[in-house]
Design a protein around this motif. Structure first.
Motif, mmCIF file in Angstrom:
data_model
loop_
_atom_site.group_PDB
_atom_site.id
_atom_site.type_symbol
_atom_site.label_atom_id
_atom_site.label_comp_id
_atom_site.label_asym_id
_atom_site.label_seq_id
_atom_site.Cartn_x
_atom_site.Cartn_y
_atom_site.Cartn_z
ATOM 1 N N TRP A 37 0.918 -1.133 0.010
ATOM 2 C CA TRP A 37 -0.189 -0.022 -0.089
ATOM 3 C C TRP A 37 0.795 1.338 0.035
ATOM 4 O O TRP A 37 0.669 2.206 -0.778
ATOM 5 C CB TRP A 37 -0.836 0.043 1.441
ATOM 6 C CG TRP A 37 -1.763 1.071 1.464
ATOM 7 C CD1 TRP A 37 -2.970 1.633 0.878
ATOM 8 C CD2 TRP A 37 -1.494 2.397 2.344
ATOM 9 N NE1 TRP A 37 -3.264 2.699 1.273
ATOM 10 C CE2 TRP A 37 -2.516 3.105 2.258
ATOM 11 C CE3 TRP A 37 -0.330 2.493 3.130
ATOM 12 C CZ2 TRP A 37 -2.519 4.419 2.995
ATOM 13 C CZ3 TRP A 37 -0.463 3.717 3.771
ATOM 14 C CH2 TRP A 37 -1.449 4.449 3.676
ATOM 15 N N GLN A 40 1.940 1.833 -3.507
ATOM 16 C CA GLN A 40 0.845 2.596 -4.286
ATOM 17 C C GLN A 40 0.696 4.088 -3.951
ATOM 18 O O GLN A 40 0.421 4.789 -4.794
ATOM 19 C CB GLN A 40 -0.263 1.905 -3.785
ATOM 20 C CG GLN A 40 -0.377 0.430 -4.642
ATOM 21 C CD GLN A 40 -1.706 -0.413 -4.029
ATOM 22 O OE1 GLN A 40 -2.462 -0.067 -3.442
ATOM 23 N NE2 GLN A 40 -1.418 -1.729 -4.138
ATOM 24 N N LEU A 41 0.717 4.251 -2.623
ATOM 25 C CA LEU A 41 0.593 5.781 -1.926
ATOM 26 C C LEU A 41 1.783 6.626 -2.711
ATOM 27 O O LEU A 41 1.556 7.895 -3.128
ATOM 28 C CB LEU A 41 0.635 5.766 -0.675
ATOM 29 C CG LEU A 41 0.001 6.842 0.001
ATOM 30 C CD1 LEU A 41 -1.652 6.661 -0.121
ATOM 31 C CD2 LEU A 41 0.266 6.979 1.596
ATOM 32 N N GLU A 44 1.092 7.310 -6.328
ATOM 33 C CA GLU A 44 0.048 8.614 -6.319
ATOM 34 C C GLU A 44 0.625 9.711 -6.147
ATOM 35 O O GLU A 44 0.169 11.005 -6.875
ATOM 36 C CB GLU A 44 -0.990 8.200 -5.310
ATOM 37 C CG GLU A 44 -1.952 7.036 -5.348
ATOM 38 C CD GLU A 44 -2.632 7.128 -6.767
ATOM 39 O OE1 GLU A 44 -3.186 8.121 -7.096
ATOM 40 O OE2 GLU A 44 -3.202 5.998 -7.281
ATOM 41 N N ALA A 250 -5.493 3.666 -2.450
ATOM 42 C CA ALA A 250 -4.299 4.585 -2.539
ATOM 43 C C ALA A 250 -5.179 5.542 -3.501
ATOM 44 O O ALA A 250 -4.656 6.716 -3.533
ATOM 45 C CB ALA A 250 -2.923 4.163 -2.921
#
Ligand SMILES: O=C[C@H](O)COP(=O)(O)O
Length: 265
Positions: A37, A40-41, A44, A250
Motif C-alpha cells: 500500500w 501505491q501511495l 499516487e 490509494a
C-alpha cells in the motif's frame, strides 16, 4: 514559528499555509499489506509532480514496525512520514517508543491525543501535554488530535476543542504555534460519512477566532473523521484532511490530492 532540529534535519515549517493531506493506517494493515500500500501511495504522489512545490504537503502514518521500511520506500518522495503515537521519556518505559528514536528513524510528525488513544488507553490531558513537550524536544511536529465527543452547537464544540489545545500546551502559545491540529469530531471517526461540511467549517472558524486572541488564527487545522474524496472542496478555512479508511484505496488519496491541488491559493 521557530523550527526545531532533529540531528541536521530541520523540523517542518508550517508557516507558509500549505494544505496538508495525510493518512493513518491505524492498526488495519499487516506488514506486507502495509508495504504494498505504501508503494501505491508513493506512486499516487509521484504522479503529481506539482506536489513538490509545497502548496500541498502529503503525509503518511503507518504502524511503528513499518517505519524503517517506510523510510526506504519513501526516499526521494515528497511524502512525509509520521508515527501514530510516542512516549514522553526514555528509559524504563516497557513497550513505549521514544520521540528521539522516531526522529532518528526519519519520522517528521507524530500523532498525539488521538480519540482512540484517549478512549481505549485512558490518555488524559496531562499525558497529552507530556507527549507534546517530548515530541517537540525531539524535533518532531506534534499532530495534536482534538474533537468533541458528540454533535453539539458549533460554538460549544469550538470552545471544547480550544480547551483541549490549551491544556495540551499548558497555555504556552509559543508551543501551540509549533503544532498541527487534527480536528476530528469523535462521533465522525469510523462512521460512514464525515461530519457535515458546514458544521466543520463553522467549528474551525470559531476555533480560529479563539486562537486569534493568542496570535494563532493561522494555525494549521486539518479535518479528520471519515474523510473521503469530495469533502475538501466543500470545506472553508480548513487546512487539509486527515484520512483513514477511505484512503486504504490509494487512488482515493490521489483523488484528494487532486482536489487540494485544484483549490485556489
Ligand atoms: O486517523 C484518522 C482518523 O481518525 C479518521 O479515521 P476514519 O477516516 O477511518 O474515520
Amino acid at each position: 514559528m521557530a523550527p526545531g532540529h532533529s540531528g541536521t534535519r530541520p523540523t517542518i515549517s508550517w508557516a507558509s499555509s500549505p494544505l496538508y493531506i495525510g493518512v493513518s493506517t491505524k492498526m488495519y494493515m499487516g506488514y506486507r499489506h502495509s508495504l504494498s500500500w505504501l508503494e501505491q501511495l508513493r506512486s499516487e504522489v509521484d504522479a503529481r509532480p506539482a506536489l513538490v512545490a509545497g502548496r500541498v504537503v502529503p503525509f503518511v502514518i503507518p504502524s511503528f514496525p513499518i517505519l524503517p521500511d517506510a523510510v526506504r520506500i519513501l526516499e526521494g518522495s515528497s511524502l512525509l512520514l509520521g508515527a501514530q503515537n510516542c512516549g514522553w521519556a526514555e528509559g524504563p518505559w516497557t513497550g513505549e517508543v521514544s520521540p528521539s528514536l522516531l526522529a532518528e528513524l526519519g519520522v517528521r510528525l507524530v500523532e498525539i491525543g488521538h480519540a482512540e488513544r484517549r478512549r481505549h488507553f485512558a490518555e488524559d490531558d496531562a499525558v497529552v501535554a507530556l507527549k507534546v513537550r517530548a515530541a517537540l524536544d525531539a524535533g518532531l511536529t506534534p499532530l495534536l488530535c482534538v474533537g468533541e465527543e458528540a454533535v453539539a452547537d458549533p460554538a460549544v464544540s469550538a470552545s471544547f476543542v480550544f480547551r483541549q489545545i490549551s491544556v495540551a500546551v499548558r497555555d504556552d502559545w509559543a508551543t501551540a504555534a509549533r503544532l498541527v491540529i487534527a480536528y476530528e469530531p469523535v462521533w465522525a471517526i469510523g462512521a460512514t460519512e464525515p461530519a457535515g461540511a458546514a458544521y466543520v467549517s463553522d467549528v474551525v472558524a470559531r476555533l480560529r477566532d479563539l486562537l486569534a486572541e493568542h496570535g494563532l488564527a493561522g494555525l494549521p487545522i486539518i479535518y479528520g473523521g471519515s474523510a473521503k474524496p469530495g469533502l475538501l472542496p466543500e470545506l472553508r478555512g480548513v487546512s487539509g484532511l486527515f484520512l483513514g479508511r477511505f484512503a486504504h484505496d490509494a487512488a482515493n488519496f490521489g483523488a484528494v490530492l487532486d482536489e487540494a491541488l485544484g483549490l485556489p491559493n
